[in-house]
Motif scaffolding. Structure first.
Motif, short mmCIF file in Angstrom:
data_model
loop_
_atom_site.label_atom_id
_atom_site.label_comp_id
_atom_site.label_asym_id
_atom_site.label_seq_id
_atom_site.Cartn_x
_atom_site.Cartn_y
_atom_site.Cartn_z
N ALA A 181 0.85 -1.20 0.00
CA ALA A 181 0.00 0.00 0.00
C ALA A 181 0.88 1.25 0.00
N GLY A 182 1.93 1.25 0.79
CA GLY A 182 2.84 2.39 0.81
C GLY A 182 3.52 2.61 -0.53
N LEU A 183 3.96 1.52 -1.15
CA LEU A 183 4.59 1.64 -2.47
C LEU A 183 3.60 2.15 -3.52
N LEU A 184 2.35 1.69 -3.43
CA LEU A 184 1.33 2.16 -4.36
C LEU A 184 1.11 3.66 -4.22
N ILE A 185 1.07 4.14 -2.99
CA ILE A 185 0.89 5.57 -2.76
C ILE A 185 2.07 6.36 -3.29
N VAL A 186 3.27 5.88 -3.04
CA VAL A 186 4.47 6.57 -3.54
C VAL A 186 4.49 6.57 -5.07
N SER B 7 -9.90 6.24 -9.62
CA SER B 7 -10.87 5.37 -8.94
C SER B 7 -10.36 3.94 -8.86
N ARG B 8 -9.73 3.46 -9.92
CA ARG B 8 -9.18 2.10 -9.89
C ARG B 8 -8.05 1.99 -8.87
N LEU B 9 -7.22 3.01 -8.80
CA LEU B 9 -6.16 3.00 -7.79
C LEU B 9 -6.77 3.01 -6.39
N ALA B 10 -7.85 3.77 -6.21
CA ALA B 10 -8.52 3.80 -4.91
C ALA B 10 -9.08 2.42 -4.57
N LEU C 247 -15.99 -4.11 6.89
CA LEU C 247 -14.87 -3.52 6.16
C LEU C 247 -14.91 -3.91 4.68
N ALA C 248 -15.26 -5.16 4.41
CA ALA C 248 -15.35 -5.63 3.02
C ALA C 248 -16.46 -4.90 2.26
N LEU C 249 -17.54 -4.60 2.94
CA LEU C 249 -18.62 -3.84 2.29
C LEU C 249 -18.16 -2.43 1.90
N VAL C 250 -17.36 -1.82 2.75
CA VAL C 250 -16.81 -0.49 2.43
C VAL C 250 -15.89 -0.59 1.21
N ALA C 251 -15.01 -1.59 1.20
CA ALA C 251 -14.11 -1.78 0.05
C ALA C 251 -14.90 -2.09 -1.21
N ALA C 252 -15.96 -2.87 -1.10
CA ALA C 252 -16.79 -3.19 -2.26
C ALA C 252 -17.48 -1.93 -2.79
N LEU C 253 -17.90 -1.05 -1.89
CA LEU C 253 -18.52 0.21 -2.31
C LEU C 253 -17.54 1.06 -3.11
N ILE C 254 -16.30 1.09 -2.68
CA ILE C 254 -15.27 1.83 -3.43
C ILE C 254 -15.09 1.20 -4.80
N SER C 255 -15.14 -0.12 -4.88
CA SER C 255 -15.04 -0.79 -6.19
C SER C 255 -16.25 -0.50 -7.07
N VAL C 256 -17.41 -0.37 -6.47
CA VAL C 256 -18.61 0.01 -7.24
C VAL C 256 -18.41 1.40 -7.85
N MET C 257 -17.90 2.32 -7.06
CA MET C 257 -17.65 3.67 -7.58
C MET C 257 -16.60 3.65 -8.70
N ALA C 258 -15.57 2.82 -8.52
CA ALA C 258 -14.54 2.70 -9.55
C ALA C 258 -15.13 2.13 -10.83
N GLY D 15 -3.63 -5.52 -6.03
CA GLY D 15 -2.94 -4.24 -5.83
C GLY D 15 -1.82 -4.05 -6.83
N ILE D 16 -1.06 -5.10 -7.07
CA ILE D 16 0.03 -5.03 -8.05
C ILE D 16 -0.53 -4.84 -9.46
N LEU D 17 -1.53 -5.63 -9.81
CA LEU D 17 -2.12 -5.56 -11.14
C LEU D 17 -2.76 -4.20 -11.41
#
Length: 163
Positions: free
Chosen positions: A23-28, A45-48, A81-92, A150-152
């Motif tokens: 996650a840190g490397l992705l942000i950098v 959005s995909r990065l998020a 927590l998974a529902l929150v992450a899924a919501l971010i994926s819906v927005m993406a 995350g890598i992909l």
């Protein structure tokens, strides 16, 4: 923690470290080209979504290390927590499909990748809440999927920015 959690602490520690580092490397990596990234709502959005999957894995692994936490509480927190992450994926996904650029191909693949990690954690959490400790294996799959996704996601997004 429940007896079902015996033996999972080393895995959770390893996953916390690996996903936090990625996650840190992705942000950098994203910050180097942040000017170009924010110009494209689909890419940002995909990065998020990729980052949300990694954060899900970090936090879920951390919760799994809390001494004395009931297994059902661990599973319930992870599902939320998974529902929150899924919501971010819906927005993406919405942003991916709103992008009408002809170079924006493989929309389905770009969308689905963001749902793999939260999907694994949702299935695992539901199984554990239902009294089936095999759900912990789904948590493990989710943590590993977060690393791959995350890598992909970050690689494809950064290549698209530099095109």
């Amino acid at each position: 923690m429940d007896a079902a959690m015996d033996g999972w602490s080393e895995f959770n520690v390893a996953m916390m470290g690996a996903t936090a580092a990625l996650a840190g490397l992705l942000i950098v990596a994203a910050s180097v080209n942040i000017g170009e990234i924010i110009k494209s709502p689909a890419i940002s959005s995909r990065l998020a979504a990729g980052l949300a999957g990694l954060v899900l894995a970090i936090v879920a692994s951390g919760i799994g290390l809390v001494p004395g936490l009931p297994l059902a509480a661990y599973a319930t927190a992870t599902v939320l927590l998974a529902l929150v992450a899924a919501l971010i994926s819906v927005m993406a996904t919405r942003r991916i499909y709103q992008n009408r650029d002809p170079a924006n191909r493989a929309k389905v693949v770009k969308s689905v990748v963001g749902f793999i990690t939260p999907g694994c954690y949702l299935v695992g959490g539901i199984l554990v809440v239902a009294g089936l400790p095999i759900g912990l294996m789904w948590f493990a799959a989710g943590a590993l999927a977060a690393i791959v996704a995350g890598i992909l996601i970050s690689w494809v997004a950064l290549v698209e920015v530099l095109r």
